[in-house]
Motif scaffolding. Structure first.
Motif, PDB file in Angstrom:
ATOM      1  N   ALA A 145      -7.021  -4.670  10.518  1.00 58.48           N
ATOM      2  CA  ALA A 145      -5.884  -4.932  11.396  1.00 58.48           C
ATOM      3  C   ALA A 145      -5.836  -3.818  12.430  1.00 58.48           C
ATOM      4  O   ALA A 145      -5.513  -2.683  12.090  1.00 58.48           O
ATOM      5  CB  ALA A 145      -4.584  -4.987  10.603  1.00 58.48           C
ATOM      6  N   ALA A 155      -3.967  -2.675  14.874  1.00 56.15           N
ATOM      7  CA  ALA A 155      -2.807  -1.837  15.194  1.00 56.15           C
ATOM      8  C   ALA A 155      -2.358  -0.986  14.014  1.00 56.15           C
ATOM      9  O   ALA A 155      -1.579  -0.056  14.190  1.00 56.15           O
ATOM     10  CB  ALA A 155      -1.653  -2.698  15.702  1.00 56.15           C
ATOM     11  N   LEU A 156      -2.844  -1.292  12.823  1.00 61.20           N
ATOM     12  CA  LEU A 156      -2.460  -0.478  11.664  1.00 61.20           C
ATOM     13  C   LEU A 156      -3.398   0.726  11.551  1.00 61.20           C
ATOM     14  O   LEU A 156      -4.538   0.681  12.011  1.00 61.20           O
ATOM     15  CB  LEU A 156      -2.519  -1.315  10.382  1.00 61.20           C
ATOM     16  CG  LEU A 156      -1.506  -2.453  10.281  1.00 61.20           C
ATOM     17  CD1 LEU A 156      -1.624  -3.147   8.932  1.00 61.20           C
ATOM     18  CD2 LEU A 156      -0.083  -1.959  10.493  1.00 61.20           C
ATOM     19  N   ASP A 205      -3.337   2.496   6.126  1.00 60.16           N
ATOM     20  CA  ASP A 205      -2.778   1.157   5.912  1.00 60.16           C
ATOM     21  C   ASP A 205      -3.899   0.138   5.724  1.00 60.16           C
ATOM     22  O   ASP A 205      -3.815  -0.739   4.863  1.00 60.16           O
ATOM     23  CB  ASP A 205      -1.910   0.739   7.103  1.00 60.16           C
ATOM     24  CG  ASP A 205      -0.584   1.469   7.121  1.00 60.16           C
ATOM     25  OD1 ASP A 205      -0.164   1.942   6.051  1.00 60.16           O
ATOM     26  OD2 ASP A 205       0.021   1.566   8.201  1.00 60.16           O
ATOM     27  N   LEU A 217      -4.670  -2.221   2.519  1.00 59.73           N
ATOM     28  CA  LEU A 217      -4.075  -3.510   2.866  1.00 59.73           C
ATOM     29  C   LEU A 217      -4.248  -4.511   1.723  1.00 59.73           C
ATOM     30  O   LEU A 217      -5.354  -4.747   1.249  1.00 59.73           O
ATOM     31  CB  LEU A 217      -4.739  -4.049   4.142  1.00 59.73           C
ATOM     32  CG  LEU A 217      -3.929  -5.029   4.978  1.00 59.73           C
ATOM     33  CD1 LEU A 217      -2.565  -4.460   5.314  1.00 59.73           C
ATOM     34  CD2 LEU A 217      -4.681  -5.346   6.255  1.00 59.73           C
ATOM     35  N   GLY A 218      -3.140  -5.071   1.273  1.00 63.69           N
ATOM     36  CA  GLY A 218      -3.194  -6.056   0.202  1.00 63.69           C
ATOM     37  C   GLY A 218      -3.221  -5.455  -1.192  1.00 63.69           C
ATOM     38  O   GLY A 218      -3.228  -6.185  -2.179  1.00 63.69           O
ATOM     39  N   GLU A 222      -1.421  -2.154  -1.786  1.00 66.15           N
ATOM     40  CA  GLU A 222      -0.655  -0.946  -1.526  1.00 66.15           C
ATOM     41  C   GLU A 222      -0.161  -0.324  -2.842  1.00 66.15           C
ATOM     42  O   GLU A 222       0.094  -1.033  -3.810  1.00 66.15           O
ATOM     43  CB  GLU A 222       0.544  -1.284  -0.625  1.00 66.15           C
ATOM     44  CG  GLU A 222       0.175  -1.723   0.795  1.00 66.15           C
ATOM     45  CD  GLU A 222      -0.251  -3.180   0.905  1.00 66.15           C
ATOM     46  OE1 GLU A 222      -0.264  -3.887  -0.133  1.00 66.15           O
ATOM     47  OE2 GLU A 222      -0.573  -3.616   2.025  1.00 66.15           O
ATOM     48  N   LEU A 249      12.350   3.859  -7.149  1.00 64.47           N
ATOM     49  CA  LEU A 249      12.055   3.790  -5.714  1.00 64.47           C
ATOM     50  C   LEU A 249      10.982   2.744  -5.453  1.00 64.47           C
ATOM     51  O   LEU A 249      11.046   1.989  -4.491  1.00 64.47           O
ATOM     52  CB  LEU A 249      11.556   5.146  -5.208  1.00 64.47           C
ATOM     53  CG  LEU A 249      12.610   6.155  -4.778  1.00 64.47           C
ATOM     54  CD1 LEU A 249      11.936   7.415  -4.264  1.00 64.47           C
ATOM     55  CD2 LEU A 249      13.516   5.553  -3.713  1.00 64.47           C
ATOM     56  N   PHE A 292      13.159  -0.546  -4.927  1.00 60.80           N
ATOM     57  CA  PHE A 292      13.183  -0.491  -3.463  1.00 60.80           C
ATOM     58  C   PHE A 292      11.829  -0.747  -2.830  1.00 60.80           C
ATOM     59  O   PHE A 292      11.701  -0.709  -1.607  1.00 60.80           O
ATOM     60  CB  PHE A 292      13.755   0.851  -3.010  1.00 60.80           C
ATOM     61  CG  PHE A 292      15.188   1.046  -3.398  1.00 60.80           C
ATOM     62  CD1 PHE A 292      16.201   0.402  -2.689  1.00 60.80           C
ATOM     63  CD2 PHE A 292      15.536   1.833  -4.487  1.00 60.80           C
ATOM     64  CE1 PHE A 292      17.527   0.560  -3.061  1.00 60.80           C
ATOM     65  CE2 PHE A 292      16.862   1.983  -4.857  1.00 60.80           C
ATOM     66  CZ  PHE A 292      17.868   1.344  -4.142  1.00 60.80           C
ATOM     67  N   ARG A 293      10.824  -1.009  -3.675  1.00 59.86           N
ATOM     68  CA  ARG A 293       9.497  -1.380  -3.176  1.00 59.86           C
ATOM     69  C   ARG A 293       8.912  -0.351  -2.213  1.00 59.86           C
ATOM     70  O   ARG A 293       8.171  -0.699  -1.297  1.00 59.86           O
ATOM     71  CB  ARG A 293       9.546  -2.736  -2.447  1.00 59.86           C
ATOM     72  CG  ARG A 293      10.309  -3.800  -3.170  1.00 59.86           C
ATOM     73  CD  ARG A 293       9.374  -4.856  -3.668  1.00 59.86           C
ATOM     74  NE  ARG A 293       9.611  -5.084  -5.085  1.00 59.86           N
ATOM     75  CZ  ARG A 293       8.778  -5.719  -5.888  1.00 59.86           C
ATOM     76  NH1 ARG A 293       7.651  -6.170  -5.424  1.00 59.86           N
ATOM     77  NH2 ARG A 293       9.050  -5.904  -7.140  1.00 59.86           N
ATOM     78  N   MET A 294       9.306   0.912  -2.396  1.00 56.29           N
ATOM     79  CA  MET A 294       8.868   1.922  -1.431  1.00 56.29           C
ATOM     80  C   MET A 294       7.403   2.273  -1.639  1.00 56.29           C
ATOM     81  O   MET A 294       6.951   2.514  -2.758  1.00 56.29           O
ATOM     82  CB  MET A 294       9.739   3.170  -1.547  1.00 56.29           C
ATOM     83  CG  MET A 294       9.430   4.179  -0.454  1.00 56.29           C
ATOM     84  SD  MET A 294      10.317   5.719  -0.696  1.00 56.29           S
ATOM     85  CE  MET A 294      11.756   5.416   0.299  1.00 56.29           C
ATOM     86  N   LEU A 295       6.666   2.312  -0.545  1.00 52.25           N
ATOM     87  CA  LEU A 295       5.252   2.647  -0.613  1.00 52.25           C
ATOM     88  C   LEU A 295       5.081   4.140  -0.871  1.00 52.25           C
ATOM     89  O   LEU A 295       5.870   4.958  -0.398  1.00 52.25           O
ATOM     90  CB  LEU A 295       4.566   2.286   0.705  1.00 52.25           C
ATOM     91  CG  LEU A 295       4.496   0.801   1.036  1.00 52.25           C
ATOM     92  CD1 LEU A 295       3.912   0.603   2.422  1.00 52.25           C
ATOM     93  CD2 LEU A 295       3.664   0.068   0.003  1.00 52.25           C
ATOM     94  N   LYS A 309       3.280   6.644   0.424  1.00 50.18           N
ATOM     95  CA  LYS A 309       2.410   6.924   1.571  1.00 50.18           C
ATOM     96  C   LYS A 309       1.577   8.179   1.353  1.00 50.18           C
ATOM     97  O   LYS A 309       0.436   8.248   1.793  1.00 50.18           O
ATOM     98  CB  LYS A 309       3.257   7.064   2.835  1.00 50.18           C
ATOM     99  CG  LYS A 309       3.881   5.733   3.259  1.00 50.18           C
ATOM    100  CD  LYS A 309       4.610   5.855   4.582  1.00 50.18           C
ATOM    101  CE  LYS A 309       5.140   4.490   5.001  1.00 50.18           C
ATOM    102  NZ  LYS A 309       5.923   4.537   6.235  1.00 50.18           N
ATOM    103  N   ARG A 360     -13.610   1.358   2.368  1.00 45.82           N
ATOM    104  CA  ARG A 360     -12.630   0.556   1.633  1.00 45.82           C
ATOM    105  C   ARG A 360     -13.316  -0.252   0.533  1.00 45.82           C
ATOM    106  O   ARG A 360     -12.887  -0.248  -0.628  1.00 45.82           O
ATOM    107  CB  ARG A 360     -11.920  -0.389   2.617  1.00 45.82           C
ATOM    108  CG  ARG A 360     -11.033  -1.413   1.967  1.00 45.82           C
ATOM    109  CD  ARG A 360     -10.210  -2.142   2.995  1.00 45.82           C
ATOM    110  NE  ARG A 360     -10.973  -3.079   3.800  1.00 45.82           N
ATOM    111  CZ  ARG A 360     -10.453  -3.800   4.797  1.00 45.82           C
ATOM    112  NH1 ARG A 360      -9.190  -3.666   5.108  1.00 45.82           N
ATOM    113  NH2 ARG A 360     -11.196  -4.638   5.478  1.00 45.82           N
TER     114      ARG A 360
END
Ligand SMILES: Nc1ncnc2c1ncn2[C@@H]1O[C@H](COP(=O)(O)OP(=O)(O)OP(=O)(O)O)[C@@H](O)[C@H]1O
Ligand SMILES: [Mg+2]
Lengths: 272, 327
Positions: free
Chosen positions: A108, A110-111, A115, A119-120, A122, A129, A133-136, A138, A178
């Protein structure tokens, strides 16, 4: 066609070492009038680097798309460890530990690199959290992605730069890193060195050998004969939608192989 | 790096700076605020800002759904009329059919959500372009509104107008609806920045085939986005009836273009995959500030339309130039 039976253990063949990890019989795929696969067979054995070569439009990419769930064949059957299997989507193949670098790279633009790397799949933060809250996570993804890229020794200014700001070769590096990072069963690379310089190609070839040494079989599609002869254990020659020959690089010269590929030379089908 | 074409490195840098999320709309908003503040001493007051926010909260809420959809490289023409339908359903059920007003609100929001889901299903199952699908559902929603009610529904129960009520912050009266709008923006921003689903929305808008090959369920992402958007239209409907105090079958007819305008002014690309919901909030505020500021300074309101037009073209031009600079 039978559906995948995930629960049952793989069939034990009499010669278990020779049961292909991934194989296919009689794959057919039509695009309107165009026949992209015309009864293609395929075998990949444990621990080997299998090169797939053929002219432009021979149907190599279509074949590996079928093997990675990206294309659903009109007919024919795919087997994983000897067991019939139907991939309905790329996610299915991924679940079985098959990772693919597509010719189009499938990134992708722009990512950013991190990311794209995750992707897919994460990674979420531990605890509520992540679960509520589904927080990634990072930080963890950045740290892991940095390690994956370092394996390739590609020079990247920042892991947080958008993939579209990378050179073509660097993008290819991201896609290869990847796939190498996440493959558990099979890694498929469709012309992974097409946009790479000499040094970077060398890195990717080295990585492919490292992956093989980790015990994973590799499918490498390439038009670069020296590369193919340098690292392939076997060469699958594809012509007009099907496999016409399998050769060992030690037994044939490059010019013979090219002659087989273009149809100028006939060989007995299984010369391994 | 090779430079192709006439664009210099400096101008490329400048364009990508302007195209960075929310930079240009923020500059435009600050400039507008400064100009109006020097022109009218009634402009820069808490009371006036609270008023501006109340004036934009309906379109602002619809623009949240519109942003999600445009990020997937789609578009929604039907949002205003879906919202109008939701508003009429909520009010008529409560006023004419004696349904519990809170239940009526929920049914109205559900109708909007279902409409969003229908948009999503048509786009993903039948593979139809979003522009055409939502043009169709725009007309269907419009017809349904008129079939259900030709007259404005008045005499709403208090609970249905509670979002229009205000509380005092210092001396400034702030409506609950404005607060709800800001909260929705924050939630959406969080979702886009910090969850996997947010990343998938960008990936699908960027390159759907690449997203599919990396194992993202593209159709499920699209369906979810259109359904969520429908839910925001339902909340927009509730804000609308609260603000006006009536269920208005004439409402929402310009909201599609107004919401698209806000999204574009906010720097989100109509080509999908780039942008930010906070930019949309700025876009919404820019339109509101111009409308209010020009009114206060006694400029005929048609100039607001003129300025909006110019800003939209500027925003799209910056997006287009930055795409060239990247290529
Ligand atoms: N999505 C598609 N739609 C229509 N035709 C297709 C599609 N994908 C592949 N084909 C056709 O199928 C044939 C095989 O294509 P494929 O991409 O598999 O070849 P290839 O061996 O990978 O070629 P190359 O070496 O150029 O990558 C070509 O004739 C191509 O035009
Ligand atoms: Mg190919």
């Amino acid at each position: 066609m039978p559906s995948p039976e995930r629960g049952t253990p793989p069939q034990v063949a009499d010669q278990s070492a020779r049961t292909p990890v991934l194989s296919a019989q009689g794959l057919v795929k039509h695009y309107g009038q165009v026949v992209a696969m015309d009864g293609a067979d395929f075998d990949l054995f444990p621990g080997e680097i299998l090169a797939v070569i053929g002219d432009n439009g021979a149907g190599k990419s279509t074949l590996i798309k079928a093997l990675s769930g990206a294309v659903i064949p009109d007919s024919g059957q795919i087997f994983l460890n000897g067991e019939a299997i139907n991939f309905r989507s790329p996610l299915d193949a991924r679940r079985y530990g098959i990772e693919t670098v597509h010719q189009s790279l499938a990134v992708a633009p722009a990512l950013n690199i991190v990311d794209n790397m995750f992707l897919g799949r994460e990674i979420r933060r531990p605890g509520p959290l992540g679960s509520v809250f589904r927080m990634l996570d990072k930080k963890k993804m950045l740290a892991d992605a940095t390690v994956y890229m370092q394996d390739l020794k590609f020079r990247i200014q920042s892991m947080q730069q958008a993939v579209e700001t990378l050179s073509g070769g660097q993008r290819q590096g991201v896609a290869v890193a990847r796939a190498a990072a996440f493959a558990r069963n099979v890694i498929i690379l469709d012309e992974p060195t097409a946009a790479l310089g000499v040094k970077e190609s060398g890195m990717v070839l080295e990585l492919i050998q490292k992956v093989r040494d980790r015990g994973l079989p590799v499918i490498l599609i390439s038009h670069n004969m020296p590369h193919v002869f340098e690292i392939a254990d076997r060469i699958h020659i594809h012509r007009m939608g099907k496999r016409t020959a399998i050769v060992r690089p030690q037994a044939y010269s490059m010019s013979d192989v090219v002659a087989i590929m273009t149809g100028a030379l006939e060989v007995n089908k299984q010369s391994n | 790096m090779t430079t192709t074409g006439p664009m210099s490195t400096a101008s490329r840098r400048f364009i990508s700076f302007l195209a960075a999320p929310a930079v240009s709309p923020l500059i435009a908003l600050v400039i507008a605020v400064i100009i109006f503040a020097t022109q009218s001493d009634r402009f820069l007051t808490g009371r006036n800002f609270s008023l501006i926010v109340q004036q934009v909260m309906v379109v602002g809420t619809l623009a949240i759904g519109q942003t999600l959809i445009i990020l997937t490289a789609g578009i929604d023409l039907s949002n205003g009329l879906i919202s109008a339908l939701g508003g009429v359903v909520m009010t008529k059920l409560a006023v004419a059919s004696g349904v519990n007003p809170v239940l009526a609100i929920l049914i109205g929001i559900l109708v909007c959500t279902a409409f969003g889901a229908v948009n999503g299903l048509l786009i993903t199952r039948l593979n139809l372009p979003p522009f055409i699908v939502t043009l169709g559902t725009l007309n269907i929603a419009f017809a349904l509104v008129r079939i259900y009610s030709t007259q404005s529904i008045t005499g709403l129960p208090d609970v249905q107008t509670s979002l229009g009520e205000t509380f005092l912050l210092g001396t400034t009266a702030i409506s609950y609806g404005s607060i709800l709008m800001f909260i929705l923006y924050l939630i959406t921003w969080y979702m886009l920045q910090n969850t996997a689903f947010g990343r998938h929305i960008y990936a699908v808008g960027n390159d759907p085939e690449a997203a599919r090959l990396t194992g993202i369920p593209v159709n499920r992402v699209l369906l979810t986005v259109y359904t969520l958007a429908g839910a925001t239209y339902g909340i927009g409907a509730l804000m609308l009836i609260a603000r006006t105090g009536v269920g208005d079958p004439q409402a929402g007819q310009d909201a599609n273009l107004e919401s698209i305008t806000a999204v574009v002014l906010g720097g989100t690309s109509l080509f999908g995959g780039r942008g930010n919901v906070m930019g949309t909030l700025l876009g919404v505020l820019i339109v509101g500030v111009f409308r209010n500021g020009l009114q206060l300074t006694g400029v005929p309101s048609i100039y607001q339309v003129l300025i909006t037009g110019i800003l939209v073209i500027l925003a799209v031009a910056i997006d287009q130039l930055s795409r060239k600079a990247r290529a």
